[in-house]
Scaffold this active site. Sequence first.
Site, PDB file in Angstrom:
ATOM      1  N   ASN A 138      11.893   4.267  -8.690  1.00 39.68           N
ATOM      2  CA  ASN A 138      11.623   2.714  -8.743  1.00 39.68           C
ATOM      3  C   ASN A 138      12.234   2.237  -7.286  1.00 39.68           C
ATOM      4  O   ASN A 138      11.834   1.525  -6.318  1.00 39.68           O
ATOM      5  CB  ASN A 138      12.309   2.219  -9.882  1.00 39.68           C
ATOM      6  CG  ASN A 138      11.558   2.060 -11.020  1.00 39.68           C
ATOM      7  OD1 ASN A 138      10.408   2.378 -10.936  1.00 39.68           O
ATOM      8  ND2 ASN A 138      12.264   1.609 -12.045  1.00 39.68           N
TER       9      ASN A 138
ATOM     10  N   GLY B  39       2.935   3.078  -5.020  1.00 41.89           N
ATOM     11  CA  GLY B  39       2.807   3.924  -6.210  1.00 41.89           C
ATOM     12  C   GLY B  39       2.696   5.414  -5.723  1.00 41.89           C
ATOM     13  O   GLY B  39       3.376   6.505  -6.251  1.00 41.89           O
ATOM     14  N   ASP B  40       2.673   5.617  -4.619  1.00 43.71           N
ATOM     15  CA  ASP B  40       2.480   6.951  -3.967  1.00 43.71           C
ATOM     16  C   ASP B  40       4.033   7.226  -3.846  1.00 43.71           C
ATOM     17  O   ASP B  40       4.334   8.513  -4.161  1.00 43.71           O
ATOM     18  CB  ASP B  40       1.695   7.399  -2.747  1.00 43.71           C
ATOM     19  CG  ASP B  40       0.243   6.957  -2.774  1.00 43.71           C
ATOM     20  OD1 ASP B  40      -0.108   7.176  -4.160  1.00 43.71           O
ATOM     21  OD2 ASP B  40      -0.332   6.501  -2.058  1.00 43.71           O
TER      22      ASP B  40
ATOM     23  N   THR C  78       0.800  -1.186   0.108  1.00 44.81           N
ATOM     24  CA  THR C  78       0.038   0.155  -0.015  1.00 44.81           C
ATOM     25  C   THR C  78       0.756   1.126  -0.202  1.00 44.81           C
ATOM     26  O   THR C  78       1.830   1.298   0.898  1.00 44.81           O
ATOM     27  CB  THR C  78      -0.807   0.052   1.369  1.00 44.81           C
ATOM     28  OG1 THR C  78      -1.401  -1.341   1.464  1.00 44.81           O
ATOM     29  CG2 THR C  78      -1.947   1.072   1.034  1.00 44.81           C
TER      30      THR C  78
END
Length: 297
Positions: A266, A241-242, A238
């Site tokens: 990345n 991506g943020d 979770t």
Amino acid sequence: MKKPIISVVGSINMDLIVTTQRRPAVGETIIGSEFYTKPGGKGANQAVAAARLGAEVHMIGRVGNDIFGNELLSLLNKENIFLNNVEPVTHLPTGVASITLSEGDNNIIIVPGANSLVTPEYLHQHIETILKSDVIITQLEIPIETVEELSNICNQYNKTLVLNPAPAQRLSTNVISNCTYITPNEIELNQLKEQHPHMLVENEEKLIVTEGKKGSYYFHQGEVQRVKGFTVNAVDTTGAGDCFNGALAYSLGMKKDIAEASRFANAAAALSVQNLGAQEGMPTLKEVEQFLAQYSV
Ligand code: RIB
């Protein structure tokens, strides 16, 4: 080099996390393992990611005048994020996200609450902060009209705008053409392609697509440029991506090119999944640099 100034126009949520061995079927009740409350919201997560890396971060968002709101503001304050542009609202609760962690991945349902009051008018009340920023980041957990207006402002004043189109929603052709970069994951990319097959081809140099642990890719002169990801032991994906978006914005603000910014993002995203909760694992600059150094020989 001076710290980049980053404005994040976006959501602030309290994440209500349940861990479970398996997901229930429709109509089924099962017994889960653990429950946590953790700070979240795609906007706040991206703000924390950029701040830990060393950016001067300004959050433009809203919380309710309630326990979750107060706690979230206090945590963002500890991250040295400027909160002058976060005004509590009295008639709506702080946004929440119900998160199920199971089988190595997550499902999320958000209830926007106060985030829905990050309106175009609210944006204009805080335009000075936007205009002094090197990079602005936004996502789709605030009203789409606000994202539209933000894109107009950024286009008018020639500001770098990174749009993370999550959770996926229909984007207007105006938003696509106004953004500097659009950072979908593969699912969001497929939805965008269905909505705008031609528009996306014409604007493919704006796309930076995230592929989880596989890494990310972008387009240059019609060719796909892949940027490899990193394999780590993931505890909770979770907010990965943020973290990518916050780190990308930091790196672009440091005037890095897309290839270097994507590699840096990345690495940051890989480090971020090693702790439970969206914000806890966001790495510092030193941690990302040390991690990347292991791969540079
Ligand atoms: O991207 C992860 C975030 O999505 C969570 O923190 C949750 O609040 C939702 O906004």
